[in-house]
Scaffold this active site. Sequence first.
Site, PDB file in Angstrom:
ATOM      1  N   GLY A   1       0.768  -1.257   0.076  1.00  0.00           N
ATOM      2  CA  GLY A   1       0.015  -0.046   0.062  1.00  0.00           C
ATOM      3  C   GLY A   1       0.701   1.274  -0.056  1.00  0.00           C
ATOM      4  O   GLY A   1       2.015   1.237  -0.276  1.00  0.00           O
TER       5      GLY A   1
ATOM      6  N   HIS B   1       2.301   4.444  -5.145  1.00  0.00           N
ATOM      7  CA  HIS B   1       2.961   5.709  -5.810  1.00  0.00           C
ATOM      8  C   HIS B   1       3.014   5.188  -7.356  1.00  0.00           C
ATOM      9  O   HIS B   1       2.654   3.995  -7.604  1.00  0.00           O
ATOM     10  CB  HIS B   1       4.280   6.040  -5.292  1.00  0.00           C
ATOM     11  CG  HIS B   1       5.302   4.937  -4.990  1.00  0.00           C
ATOM     12  ND1 HIS B   1       5.800   4.141  -6.159  1.00  0.00           N
ATOM     13  CD2 HIS B   1       5.760   4.116  -3.994  1.00  0.00           C
ATOM     14  CE1 HIS B   1       6.626   2.939  -5.819  1.00  0.00           C
ATOM     15  NE2 HIS B   1       6.659   3.148  -4.480  1.00  0.00           N
TER      16      HIS B   1
ATOM     17  N   HIS C   1       4.125   1.664  -8.236  1.00  0.00           N
ATOM     18  CA  HIS C   1       3.242   0.439  -8.252  1.00  0.00           C
ATOM     19  C   HIS C   1       2.242   0.823  -9.258  1.00  0.00           C
ATOM     20  O   HIS C   1       1.922  -0.243 -10.057  1.00  0.00           O
ATOM     21  CB  HIS C   1       2.333   0.952  -7.068  1.00  0.00           C
ATOM     22  CG  HIS C   1       3.045   0.576  -5.724  1.00  0.00           C
ATOM     23  ND1 HIS C   1       3.344   1.575  -4.818  1.00  0.00           N
ATOM     24  CD2 HIS C   1       3.819  -0.453  -5.077  1.00  0.00           C
ATOM     25  CE1 HIS C   1       4.115   1.133  -3.663  1.00  0.00           C
ATOM     26  NE2 HIS C   1       4.322  -0.115  -4.038  1.00  0.00           N
TER      27      HIS C   1
ATOM     28  N   GLN D   1      12.065  -3.492  -9.429  1.00  0.00           N
ATOM     29  CA  GLN D   1      13.514  -3.791  -9.164  1.00  0.00           C
ATOM     30  C   GLN D   1      14.323  -3.028  -8.348  1.00  0.00           C
ATOM     31  O   GLN D   1      15.181  -3.433  -7.683  1.00  0.00           O
ATOM     32  CB  GLN D   1      14.195  -3.433 -10.709  1.00  0.00           C
ATOM     33  CG  GLN D   1      15.685  -3.848 -10.703  1.00  0.00           C
ATOM     34  CD  GLN D   1      16.338  -3.655 -11.917  1.00  0.00           C
ATOM     35  OE1 GLN D   1      16.130  -4.151 -13.098  1.00  0.00           O
ATOM     36  NE2 GLN D   1      17.147  -2.660 -12.101  1.00  0.00           N
ATOM     37  N   LYS D   2      13.384  -1.969  -7.747  1.00  0.00           N
ATOM     38  CA  LYS D   2      13.763  -1.282  -6.391  1.00  0.00           C
ATOM     39  C   LYS D   2      14.369  -2.269  -5.499  1.00  0.00           C
ATOM     40  O   LYS D   2      15.211  -2.276  -4.688  1.00  0.00           O
ATOM     41  CB  LYS D   2      13.039  -0.225  -6.021  1.00  0.00           C
ATOM     42  CG  LYS D   2      13.623   0.734  -4.737  1.00  0.00           C
ATOM     43  CD  LYS D   2      12.699   1.586  -4.192  1.00  0.00           C
ATOM     44  CE  LYS D   2      11.601   1.250  -3.477  1.00  0.00           C
ATOM     45  NZ  LYS D   2      11.923   0.410  -2.170  1.00  0.00           N
ATOM     46  N   ASP D   3      13.311  -3.387  -5.428  1.00  0.00           N
ATOM     47  CA  ASP D   3      13.691  -4.444  -4.328  1.00  0.00           C
ATOM     48  C   ASP D   3      14.492  -5.319  -5.030  1.00  0.00           C
ATOM     49  O   ASP D   3      13.827  -6.531  -5.133  1.00  0.00           O
ATOM     50  CB  ASP D   3      12.324  -4.765  -3.602  1.00  0.00           C
ATOM     51  CG  ASP D   3      12.049  -3.577  -3.152  1.00  0.00           C
ATOM     52  OD1 ASP D   3      12.296  -3.238  -1.806  1.00  0.00           O
ATOM     53  OD2 ASP D   3      10.735  -3.252  -3.261  1.00  0.00           O
TER      54      ASP D   3
ATOM     55  N   GLN E   1      14.829  -8.786  -3.114  1.00  0.00           N
ATOM     56  CA  GLN E   1      13.452  -9.567  -3.021  1.00  0.00           C
ATOM     57  C   GLN E   1      12.873 -10.204  -4.273  1.00  0.00           C
ATOM     58  O   GLN E   1      12.723 -11.354  -4.275  1.00  0.00           O
ATOM     59  CB  GLN E   1      12.453  -8.382  -2.608  1.00  0.00           C
ATOM     60  CG  GLN E   1      10.881  -8.779  -2.424  1.00  0.00           C
ATOM     61  CD  GLN E   1       9.955  -7.900  -1.921  1.00  0.00           C
ATOM     62  OE1 GLN E   1      10.054  -7.640  -0.897  1.00  0.00           O
ATOM     63  NE2 GLN E   1       9.449  -7.454  -3.007  1.00  0.00           N
TER      64      GLN E   1
ATOM     65  N   VAL F   1      11.085   3.215 -10.596  1.00  0.00           N
ATOM     66  CA  VAL F   1      10.707   4.396 -11.107  1.00  0.00           C
ATOM     67  C   VAL F   1      10.997   5.473 -10.120  1.00  0.00           C
ATOM     68  O   VAL F   1      11.131   5.355  -8.571  1.00  0.00           O
ATOM     69  CB  VAL F   1       9.283   4.531 -11.188  1.00  0.00           C
ATOM     70  CG1 VAL F   1       8.557   5.871 -11.169  1.00  0.00           C
ATOM     71  CG2 VAL F   1       8.752   3.372 -11.994  1.00  0.00           C
TER      72      VAL F   1
END
Length: 283
Positions: A31, A34, A37, A148-150, A153, A176
């Site tokens: 949640g 932004h 997402h 891809q920021k994570d 993960q 982003v």
Amino acid sequence: MEILQAAAELQARAEKWRQAGQRIGLVPTMGALHEGHLQLVRAAARENDVVVVSIFVNPTQFNNPEDFRLYPRLPEADAALLAPAGCTALFLPSVEQMYPQPTVLTFDFGPLERVMEGAHRPGHFNGVATVVSKLFHLSRPHRAYFGQKDLQQVAVIRQLTADLSFDLEVVAFPTVREADGLAMSSRNRRLAANDRAVAPRLHAALEAGARLVTAGQTAEAAQGAGSRLIAAESAITPEYFAVVDARTLQPLVGVAQPGQPVALCVAAYLGGVRLIDNLVVQV
């Protein structure tokens, strides 16, 4: 867009969609949505017949109770963003729905979780793997979308998908960023104005290190350059700055080989808010 809160409801809808021959795209989130997402949701809408977005702040992946308590929760605002982006069903479960009894299953991803986020957040990836497995079983997606920021993960989820033979495709989208380079993150909402002003230093440090890597300098030189740039800003408390093989996420030693993908990864605190970022380059 319908809103589902019960796990059994989502299972029933997924079965109906599957029987009708519809392809399902899943976008798992916590949640405070932004643009990053929403790009995932739009991509899922383009590539599938049905889009399920889950919003669940998963307690099992937080090793810091205060971080869990303060994580932004904006379900009404999030729902208003999702319908125009192409979401078919928003899954908004309670903790009791996702964990009707305490989970005792544990995952071990080997070397992949012994570095960076795994080393600094014990149990984090076990919580991620547990909740993602549950979401995969409940929604039965053909594709699942992650940012891809994570980076670490995504690697863990790819391994989870392969090891447990989930019949789906894991799709990763580029990070982003804001106009000043800061990676979009739900946690950015918690930054004080003075911390937000210096937060782009993290991306600048990654870029500085990346320039050295692509110029043929050693990983150690790149790590030093990035670390110094961050350390020069007193508002930032660095946790790690790593230069790794992007395929294995293991530390890179010396000069990258031609064609080798390299990831530069950073984690740091600004005013008590923990931010992560990464940059992947090809030598």
